[in-house]
Scaffold this active site. Sequence first.
Site, PDB file in Angstrom:
ATOM      1  N   ASP A 136      39.065  38.164  43.681  1.00 29.19           N
ATOM      2  CA  ASP A 136      39.225  36.877  44.341  1.00 29.19           C
ATOM      3  C   ASP A 136      39.023  35.878  43.219  1.00 29.19           C
ATOM      4  O   ASP A 136      37.890  35.685  42.761  1.00 29.19           O
ATOM      5  CB  ASP A 136      38.173  36.677  45.436  1.00 29.19           C
ATOM      6  CG  ASP A 136      38.420  35.381  46.181  1.00 29.19           C
ATOM      7  OD1 ASP A 136      38.548  34.340  45.522  1.00 29.19           O
ATOM      8  OD2 ASP A 136      38.499  35.414  47.420  1.00 29.19           O
ATOM      9  N   HIS A 137      40.107  35.282  42.720  1.00 25.52           N
ATOM     10  CA  HIS A 137      39.968  34.543  41.468  1.00 25.52           C
ATOM     11  C   HIS A 137      39.050  33.325  41.597  1.00 25.52           C
ATOM     12  O   HIS A 137      38.558  32.821  40.603  1.00 25.52           O
ATOM     13  CB  HIS A 137      41.332  34.196  40.846  1.00 25.52           C
ATOM     14  CG  HIS A 137      42.014  33.026  41.480  1.00 25.52           C
ATOM     15  ND1 HIS A 137      42.683  33.102  42.667  1.00 25.52           N
ATOM     16  CD2 HIS A 137      42.148  31.744  41.083  1.00 25.52           C
ATOM     17  CE1 HIS A 137      43.183  31.914  42.962  1.00 25.52           C
ATOM     18  NE2 HIS A 137      42.876  31.071  42.016  1.00 25.52           N
ATOM     19  N   HIS A 147      39.334  32.844  49.542  1.00 21.60           N
ATOM     20  CA  HIS A 147      38.715  31.878  48.625  1.00 21.60           C
ATOM     21  C   HIS A 147      37.681  30.975  49.310  1.00 21.60           C
ATOM     22  O   HIS A 147      36.577  30.802  48.823  1.00 21.60           O
ATOM     23  CB  HIS A 147      39.775  30.983  47.984  1.00 21.60           C
ATOM     24  CG  HIS A 147      40.895  31.743  47.331  1.00 21.60           C
ATOM     25  ND1 HIS A 147      40.701  32.952  46.697  1.00 21.60           N
ATOM     26  CD2 HIS A 147      42.216  31.463  47.194  1.00 21.60           C
ATOM     27  CE1 HIS A 147      41.857  33.370  46.203  1.00 21.60           C
ATOM     28  NE2 HIS A 147      42.787  32.503  46.493  1.00 21.60           N
TER      29      HIS A 147
HETATM   30  C1  BG6 Z   1      46.228  31.680  45.462  1.00 23.85           C
HETATM   31  C2  BG6 Z   1      47.123  31.326  46.613  1.00 23.85           C
HETATM   32  O1  BG6 Z   1      45.392  32.741  45.790  1.00 23.85           O
HETATM   33  O2  BG6 Z   1      45.446  30.542  45.128  1.00 23.85           O
HETATM   34  C3  BG6 Z   1      48.009  30.155  46.270  1.00 23.85           C
HETATM   35  O3  BG6 Z   1      47.931  32.449  46.940  1.00 23.85           O
HETATM   36  C4  BG6 Z   1      47.166  28.987  45.812  1.00 23.85           C
HETATM   37  O4  BG6 Z   1      48.801  29.771  47.377  1.00 23.85           O
HETATM   38  C5  BG6 Z   1      46.207  29.430  44.714  1.00 23.85           C
HETATM   39  O5  BG6 Z   1      48.033  27.993  45.322  1.00 23.85           O
HETATM   40  C6  BG6 Z   1      45.243  28.309  44.370  1.00 23.85           C
HETATM   41  O6  BG6 Z   1      44.506  28.669  43.251  1.00 23.85           O
HETATM   42  P1  BG6 Z   1      43.912  27.585  42.279  1.00 23.85           P
HETATM   43  O7  BG6 Z   1      43.121  28.383  41.292  1.00 23.85           O
HETATM   44  O8  BG6 Z   1      45.067  26.852  41.687  1.00 23.85           O
HETATM   45  O9  BG6 Z   1      43.068  26.700  43.142  1.00 23.85           O
END
Ligand code: BG6
Length: 487
Positions: free
Chosen positions: A179-180, A242
């Site tokens: 989960d980044h 997230h």
């Molecule tokens: C991803 C989603 O996991 O996270 C995308 O699939 C979203 O739709 C993205 O744009 C947002 O990530 P960050 O790091 O740009 O907030």
Amino acid sequence: VKPENNCIVIFGASGDLTHRKLIPAFYHLYANGLLSEKFAILGVSRTEYSDQAFRDKLKAALEASEKVDEATLDAFCQHLHYQALNTSDVEDYAKLKHRLDDLGQQNDTQGNTTFYLATPPSLYSVIPECLAAHGLNDESQGWKRLIVEKPFGYDLASAEVLDEKLHQHFKEHQIYRIDHYLGKETVQNLLVFRFANGMFEPLWNRNFIDYVEITAAEFLGVEERGGYYDGAGAVRDMFQNHLLQVLSMVAMEPPAAINADSMRDEVVKVMNSFQPLSESDLHNNLVLGQYTASDVRGDHLPGYREEQGVADDSRTETYVGLKMFIDNWRWSGVPFYVRTGKRLPTRVTEVVIHFKKTPHPMFSANAPKNKLIIRIQPDEGILMRFGLKKPGAGFESKEVSMDFHYESLEETNMLTAYERLLLDSMKGDATLFARSDAVTACWKYVQPILEYKENPEHLYGYAAGTWGPKEADTLLANDQREWRFPC
Ligand code: BG6
């Protein structure tokens, strides 16, 4: 400490994630001297490439998107290799095994291997099974780890099935679910901020906190991902993973130690305390929205239904706002207002802690309440808002700020989320990866929303470039509160 020598196999090597996130992350880790002495990255997908063609393609992509040092980039590219494979054909994996044996020997990896699943989710259960058929899950010679990208399942039932399939071939300690958001520096900082500061920790509960807001806004629409997004929607794409992870970091109890087990035990504990959503919550505390066409700063932004890959009559939500509660000793009765959406006015992720008023209003009745704003991105930092006396006669108060920006730190060399997580996985540290029970707990919590949104009573439109449907404002206004609009 650097990771041990190892091979990284990327399934889905010709895909977008590999070019946009994974290879740039490996390149930066390499350029900063953070990878092991010897390593090999083996790209795998159906398309035929030679090693050299694969290197040239990734090199060109890196040069186009990053500021690179040519000599470092050339040296890095020597670590890239490629194997064409029919990923659904178990026999074909003999080629992969053979290639890994060679690369393992050349790089003295002792069998240490990471398999990264950057493929469409339909392959998540197929690949591990094929790997296992060739003994590539066996840890008797070197570790074998499996990194799984989101979406981890489509709903509670499919997540459970996937989990069971993975566990048939890999043990939980071998599985790293990405989960980044957990890799973001400022999300991790939530823990340090909360648990290393005697000044905030005692206030972090229902006695002093009135309510909490969590916002993850994006200005971008669905871009080229309409096909995927239309089947997912904001609840699956951002909320289930997230946002609930960030919320758990805000709300969890202090872990006994910062290690994978203690941390994740606390995360799961708080997730299991989310108050289950009732019928009336779905009707009164949930707002789903979809963006419509609009002109923003001279640009025409198409509506969601006009996006490529999206059905003309799509009822998929691009915005979700929810008022939720946590049924535990610390948070009982404190509302958490959580929202995320595409095509909002700006890209910002932040947590706002609203503190209660002092017990007796001695000065003006509308004296500001204290707020702590934790900006996850961009302009990472912490902002405190509190009242001061307005200079002059009387005792009028005025809201002022104390503002810390990460960029003012000397050590600004922050690892990106993917860099941090790839490095941790190669070191065998699963602290920032979602454990199976956490994923299940989140799916369980959102399952009623998934069922409701199949046929929602209301799906509100909002003009692209605005803060979502006005009904989301009403959600707070009904409680005499309002969202912070961080522009
Ligand atoms: C991803 C989603 O996991 O996270 C995308 O699939 C979203 O739709 C993205 O744009 C947002 O990530 P960050 O790091 O740009 O907030």
